[in-house]
Design an enzyme around this catalytic site. Structure first.
Site, mmCIF file in Angstrom:
data_model
loop_
_atom_site.group_PDB
_atom_site.id
_atom_site.type_symbol
_atom_site.label_atom_id
_atom_site.label_comp_id
_atom_site.label_asym_id
_atom_site.label_seq_id
_atom_site.Cartn_x
_atom_site.Cartn_y
_atom_site.Cartn_z
ATOM 1 N N LEU A 284 22.846 14.672 -32.940
ATOM 2 C CA LEU A 284 23.085 15.109 -31.569
ATOM 3 C C LEU A 284 24.444 14.619 -31.067
ATOM 4 C CD1 LEU A 284 19.588 14.546 -29.935
ATOM 5 C CD2 LEU A 284 20.619 16.722 -30.625
ATOM 6 N N GLU B 114 51.035 13.860 -38.666
ATOM 7 C CA GLU B 114 51.629 12.944 -37.690
ATOM 8 C C GLU B 114 50.608 12.006 -37.053
ATOM 9 O OE1 GLU B 114 54.402 16.328 -38.274
ATOM 10 O OE2 GLU B 114 52.255 16.222 -37.782
ATOM 11 N N HIS C 261 32.151 4.774 -28.073
ATOM 12 C CA HIS C 261 31.170 4.815 -26.991
ATOM 13 C C HIS C 261 29.916 4.016 -27.337
ATOM 14 C CE1 HIS C 261 30.425 8.238 -29.662
ATOM 15 N NE2 HIS C 261 29.158 8.197 -29.301
ATOM 16 N N PHE D 294 57.505 17.099 -33.219
ATOM 17 C CA PHE D 294 56.255 16.953 -33.953
ATOM 18 C C PHE D 294 55.475 15.715 -33.530
ATOM 19 C CE2 PHE D 294 58.666 19.206 -37.590
ATOM 20 C CZ PHE D 294 58.626 20.396 -36.886
ATOM 21 N N ASN E 204 23.378 11.249 -36.574
ATOM 22 C CA ASN E 204 22.180 11.279 -35.728
ATOM 23 C C ASN E 204 21.881 12.671 -35.157
ATOM 24 O OD1 ASN E 204 23.830 11.601 -33.410
ATOM 25 N ND2 ASN E 204 23.915 9.395 -33.046
ATOM 26 N N GLN F 89 61.495 23.795 -33.137
ATOM 27 C CA GLN F 89 61.957 22.533 -33.719
ATOM 28 C C GLN F 89 62.582 21.598 -32.684
ATOM 29 O OE1 GLN F 89 61.359 22.492 -37.329
ATOM 30 N NE2 GLN F 89 60.278 24.234 -36.419
ATOM 31 N N ARG G 159 71.158 10.070 -35.940
ATOM 32 C CA ARG G 159 70.051 9.962 -36.902
ATOM 33 C C ARG G 159 70.517 9.249 -38.174
ATOM 34 N NH1 ARG G 159 69.387 15.526 -40.256
ATOM 35 N NH2 ARG G 159 71.455 16.414 -39.907
ATOM 36 N N ASP H 236 67.952 26.425 -35.478
ATOM 37 C CA ASP H 236 66.539 26.390 -35.864
ATOM 38 C C ASP H 236 65.617 26.962 -34.792
ATOM 39 O OD1 ASP H 236 66.760 25.472 -38.408
ATOM 40 O OD2 ASP H 236 66.378 23.379 -37.928
ATOM 41 N N HIS I 88 26.202 4.046 -23.217
ATOM 42 C CA HIS I 88 25.687 4.938 -24.260
ATOM 43 C C HIS I 88 24.677 4.204 -25.142
ATOM 44 C CE1 HIS I 88 29.509 6.734 -23.033
ATOM 45 N NE2 HIS I 88 29.086 7.882 -23.526
#
Length: 614
Positions: free
Chosen positions: A181, A359, A71, A384, A179, A420, A311, A416, A31
């Site tokens: 573009l 996230e 790039h 999530f 630029n 979830q 948890r 739920d 590039h």
């Protein structure tokens, strides 16, 4: 800036363009036009404002430069050549097999903190590095990020603008190469710098609009950015893609292609040059802050038979790990009270980072922190984390060391409903290069795995369960990564489970199959990747058949991991998994509806044994 300095910067920018053209021509790909537009911007930064020691990439006081527009790598490689980090011969190995100068930057090259190329990734990581400098390392290094205007369409960029503005990260500057573009044509706002400025300033940033080809304006803007107070700075630079070469300048259809006549382009740019830059080393303190820690790990212990959510054990174990290890940090997606990360937040508030419901920014910030040697744990609902999956992929390409924790996994969360429920996470994280995927079934196992994750490399994912589950292991039990545990032994079939389904498998074996006179082996495959191939093959040979059961879609999870392990073992494998879209129901009803409860396991084993005995 005097006339001599101005002339040098113009010549240096021309050299960066020429070398970008040469590298892309040698590779016959790349590039160059995207590199050419930002040449003055990077020439001024390199020669006058960047503070790093080219001889000491590990110096903690070094500034950080991230090419979010990855790039434009020919420009980056031309810069490191001018700084004496690579030779001209190596520059011309761009994109060749075995070269450090890959198509998009990776940390194989010194001073590259993370891989870039997935647009929208670099600025959020820069926010993480800036947070690290201010709150963890507590060093005065500056973080510079080069963005393209096209990538400002990415939502992750605006998560980063919002977070940096909220935190007042004065040590962060984004330089936007406007630029006009993109890849297929003009960008959304073209050269309307004020359109970008209005949006970015609304997030609490200081904005500066400049001519991106005037070294004097650039120098003023970068000096102003470095001296900014209370706010991060965005330098919005109007440039021309392919600047300096009439064949490609500001022309559509030239993106991602080497220049057809590189020799003529080099002549038009004034010919090759051999300028070098003595990059200014940092002059401030170089010792990062050291948080007080005990050095002794005192994990929570749970009594066998009591019911504790994994948890909950995760949160308590991480708080204990943080007390023992001062380099452990935690990041939250505004669900710490549910993931139980709040235990760490209360114990170690200076090392806890609230990223809110963003996230991608949460994961990117963790990637930035680990680039400076910190050990981050980032946690949210398993469902999530899929929003940040591309960033997880880029973390692996960046050779990042990262601990991710997904709670509320599977249908067992209950009422739920499916929005979830993390039902794709095992498959997603198993597919990440070099990853480790762990799924504990009880509190003591969870605590031990949380601690052991800290010592691993690469991407580590731990899956936790919402509801309480019985403690089946003693507090002194060890759980080697890549191992498993045999909880019951029998010769007629093997049940392989992980997490919540371990308890259903045990209930099936003890309460139901025992009534049928069927003796089964129950394996707790807490290490889903790497999986315990040897034990699975032994169990398959000993019992002649396998039933896998998981709170996950059938594709890519535990069952497929077992099938892969047994690819050369000619035994039947029956997969029990969530096959229909769940609704709202109690956790036990969810397991029953999904066909992964103890009764479904009993029927599967009965059928397997029946088929085996003819």
């Amino acid at each position: 800036m005097d006339e001599r300095d101005y002339r040098f910067l113009c010549d240096l920018a021309a050299q960066l363009r020429v070398d970008s053209v040469r590298a892309s021509a040698a590779a016959d790909s790349g590039h160059p036009t995207s590199s050419m537009s930002a040449a003055e911007l990077m020439a001024v930064l390199l020669a006058r404002h960047l503070r790093l020691d080219p001889r000491d990439p590990a110096n903690p006081a070094n500034d950080h430069l991230i090419f979010s527009k990855g790039h434009a790598s020919p420009l980056l490689y031309s810069m490191v050549k001018a700084a004496g980090v690579v030779t001209d011969d190596e520059l011309l190995t761009f994109r060749r097999h075995g070269s450090r100068l890959e198509g998009h930057p990776t940390p194989r090259l010194p001073f590259v903190d993370v891989a870039t190329g997935s647009l929208g990734f670099g600025l959020p990581v820069g926010v993480g590095l800036a947070l690290t400098g201010r709150k963890l390392d507590r060093l005065p290094y500056h973080v510079w990020v080069l963005c393209g205007d096209s990538e400002l369409a990415e939502g992750s960029i605006w998560e980063a603008f919002e977070h940096a503005g909220h935190e007042g990260l004065t040590n962060l500057t984004v330089i936007v190469d406007v630029n006009r573009l993109g890849q297929r044509g003009p960008t959304r706002h073209g050269w309307d710098l004020s359109a970008y400025a209005r949006r970015i300033s609304a997030f609490g940033w200081h904005t500066i609009e400049i001519d991106g080809h005037d070294p004097g304006e650039i120098d003023y803007a970068l000096a102003d950015a470095r001296g900014a107070r209370r706010r991060p700075t965005a330098v919005l630079a109007r440039t021309s893609k392919g600047y300096g070469v009439s064949e490609v300048e500001d022309r559509e259809g030239k993106h991602g292609k080497p220049i057809k006549d590189p020799e003529q382009a080099i002549i038009e740019l004034g010919g090759p040059r051999d300028l070098t830059v003595d990059v200014r080393p940092p002059t401030g303190p170089r010792d990062p802050y050291d948080f007080v820690a005990t050095g002794t790990l005192d994990l929570p212990a749970y009594e066998m038979g009591e019911k504790v959510a994994t948890r909950q054990a995760f949160g308590e174990a991480l708080a204990a790990l943080g007390a023992a290890c001062g380099d452990v940090v935690a990041l939250d997606g505004e669900v710490a009270d549910s993931t139980k990360l709040d235990a760490f937040a209360k114990a170690h508030p200076e090392r806890f980072f609230e990223c809110y419901i963003a996230e991608q920014q949460m994961v990117a910030a963790a990637i930035g922190m680990q680039a400076r040697g910190w050990r981050p744990y980032a946690a949210t609902f398993a469902a999530f984390l899929t929003r940040a999956y591309d960033f997880v992929r880029m973390a692996a390409i960046s050779r990042a060391d990262l601990c991710l924790v997904g709670s509320h996994a599977g249908v067992s969360i209950g009422e739920d409903g499916p929005s979830q429920m993390g039902l794709e996470d095992l498959a997603a994280f198993r597919a990440v290069h070099g990853s480790t995927v762990l799924y504990p079934c009880d509190a003591n196992q969870t605590a031990r795995l949380v601690a052991d994750m800290a010592g691993l490399g690469g991407i580590r994912y731990l899956r936790t369960t919402r509801g309480g589950t019985p403690v089946v292991y003693g507090a002194d039990e060890r759980f080697p990564i890549g191992g498993s545990k045999v909880l019951r032994t029998g010769g007629q079939a093997t049940i392989v489970a992980a997490g919540i389904t371990v308890h259903e498998a045990l209930a099936a074996a003890d309460d139901l199959l025992d009534e049928d006179g069927i003796a089964v082996t129950v394996i707790d495959a807490y290490s889903v990747k790497p999986i315990d191939v040897e034990r699975l093959r032994i169990a398959a040979a000993d019992t002649g058949g396998i039933v896998t059961v998981e709170d996950h879609w059938p594709e890519g999870g535990l069952g497929d991991a077992v099938l892969a392990a047994l690819a050369t073992s000619p035994v039947p494998v029956v997969k029990l998994a969530v096959s229909a879209l769940p609704g709202s129901a109690t956790p036990q009803e969810q397991l029953e509806d999904a066909g992964i409860d103890r009764h479904a396991i009993r029927l599967a084993v009965q059928d397997l044994v029946k088929r085996a005995t003819g």
